[in-house]
Design a protein around this motif. Structure first.
Motif, PDB file in Angstrom:
ATOM      1  N   LYS A 140      62.297  53.182  -1.519  1.00  0.00           N
ATOM      2  CA  LYS A 140      61.448  53.974  -0.676  1.00  0.00           C
ATOM      3  C   LYS A 140      61.487  53.208   0.740  1.00  0.00           C
ATOM      4  CE  LYS A 140      60.546  57.278  -3.655  1.00  0.00           C
ATOM      5  NZ  LYS A 140      60.581  58.635  -3.301  1.00  0.00           N
ATOM      6  N   PRO A 141      61.287  54.076   1.838  1.00  0.00           N
ATOM      7  CA  PRO A 141      61.220  53.592   3.280  1.00  0.00           C
ATOM      8  C   PRO A 141      59.986  52.627   3.386  1.00  0.00           C
ATOM      9  CG  PRO A 141      61.794  55.680   3.482  1.00  0.00           C
ATOM     10  CD  PRO A 141      61.570  55.571   1.925  1.00  0.00           C
ATOM     11  N   ALA A 142      58.753  53.206   2.634  1.00  0.00           N
ATOM     12  CA  ALA A 142      57.545  52.256   2.991  1.00  0.00           C
ATOM     13  C   ALA A 142      57.570  50.989   2.384  1.00  0.00           C
ATOM     14  CB  ALA A 142      56.439  53.252   2.232  1.00  0.00           C
ATOM     15  N   LEU A 143      58.335  50.818   1.349  1.00  0.00           N
ATOM     16  CA  LEU A 143      58.466  49.431   0.777  1.00  0.00           C
ATOM     17  C   LEU A 143      59.224  48.483   1.854  1.00  0.00           C
ATOM     18  CD1 LEU A 143      57.643  47.679  -1.648  1.00  0.00           C
ATOM     19  CD2 LEU A 143      60.057  48.052  -2.711  1.00  0.00           C
ATOM     20  N   GLU A 144      60.040  49.064   2.481  1.00  0.00           N
ATOM     21  CA  GLU A 144      60.910  48.251   3.305  1.00  0.00           C
ATOM     22  C   GLU A 144      59.923  47.776   4.432  1.00  0.00           C
ATOM     23  OE1 GLU A 144      64.495  49.766   5.017  1.00  0.00           O
ATOM     24  OE2 GLU A 144      65.109  50.513   3.031  1.00  0.00           O
ATOM     25  N   LYS A 145      59.056  48.925   5.142  1.00  0.00           N
ATOM     26  CA  LYS A 145      58.146  48.478   6.091  1.00  0.00           C
ATOM     27  C   LYS A 145      57.206  47.618   5.528  1.00  0.00           C
ATOM     28  CE  LYS A 145      58.829  52.770   8.607  1.00  0.00           C
ATOM     29  NZ  LYS A 145      58.404  54.329   8.637  1.00  0.00           N
ATOM     30  N   ILE A 146      56.708  47.569   4.420  1.00  0.00           N
ATOM     31  CA  ILE A 146      55.850  46.654   3.986  1.00  0.00           C
ATOM     32  C   ILE A 146      56.366  45.150   3.758  1.00  0.00           C
ATOM     33  CG2 ILE A 146      54.363  45.863   1.741  1.00  0.00           C
ATOM     34  CD1 ILE A 146      53.969  48.900   1.279  1.00  0.00           C
ATOM     35  N   ALA A 147      57.492  45.134   3.594  1.00  0.00           N
ATOM     36  CA  ALA A 147      58.380  43.795   3.380  1.00  0.00           C
ATOM     37  C   ALA A 147      58.480  43.193   4.791  1.00  0.00           C
ATOM     38  CB  ALA A 147      59.564  44.143   2.556  1.00  0.00           C
TER      39      ALA A 147
END
Length: 202
Positions: A43-50
């Motif tokens: 999911k895009p949100a996980l990438e942004k968090i990482a």
């Protein structure tokens, strides 16, 4: 679709009340479930968090390290605001989509932060599961094996009991236990069915 928001502080028995509604055939959307869905691997949100917190925020299997994230944002209001700004709109979309697919006469949104996160705007009524704070602490420490001090910290971060009750349209008193709670849910269920029928006709 007539929608009820179900909320309560930690250890209040909100999940038990939600389960009672499920047993009556009502579609319950769990906001915590929606919050987990939006940060799944891929999911895009996980990438942004990482990208924001660094790769150390991920477990070896690529999933979010929730304990690590919690400790990073619990003390840091700026980081928490950044994370909420990213996730709240996504969680809202996920919740709405699930509420709209409800097969039952009305739907319930179960959310610990219903009032704080403005998810209450997605519902027609607010139902609060309530009990005295000393009982809340007692049940939460027994259930989660947490220290009392930790539970009280979580309670302090949540909305106060009176503030929550002030926002309530309906209150489920969970101080007497499950059988009593189930009876109250059944009464509310009848009331919600009537309200849902009226909403449909308007």
């Amino acid at each position: 679709m007539f929608r009820v928001g179900l909320t309560g502080g930690i250890g209040s028995g909100k999940s038990a009340a939600a389960e009672c509604f499920r047993e009556l055939g009502i579609h319950v959307v769990d906001a915590d479930w929606a919050a987990r869905v939006v940060v799944q691997p891929g999911k895009p949100a996980l990438e942004k968090i990482a990208q924001h917190f660094g790769a150390g925020i991920l477990l070896e299997n690529g999933e979010l390290n929730r304990a690590q994230l919690r400790s990073l944002i619990f003390e840091d209001t700026e980081e928490r605001a950044w994370l909420e700004g990213l996730l709240h709109p996504l969680i809202r979309e996920e919740i709405l989509s699930s509420l709209e697919q409800s097969p039952s006469q009305y739907a319930i949104l179960e959310s610990p932060l219903l009032i704080e996160s403005s998810q209450y705007q997605l519902v027609d009524r607010i139902c609060v599961v309530d009990l005295p704070e000393n009982l809340q602490v007692e049940r939460a420490t027994a259930r989660d094996n947490n220290r009392e001090e930790q539970i009280r910290k979580i309670m302090a971060a949540q909305l106060g009991r009176q503030e929550r009750l002030d926002k309530a349209d309906d209150v489920l008193d969970n101080s007497a236990g499950l059988a009593e709670l189930r009876g109250q849910v059944e009464l509310l269920h009848q009331k919600y069915l009537q309200m849902a029928a009226t909403t449909k006709h308007n």
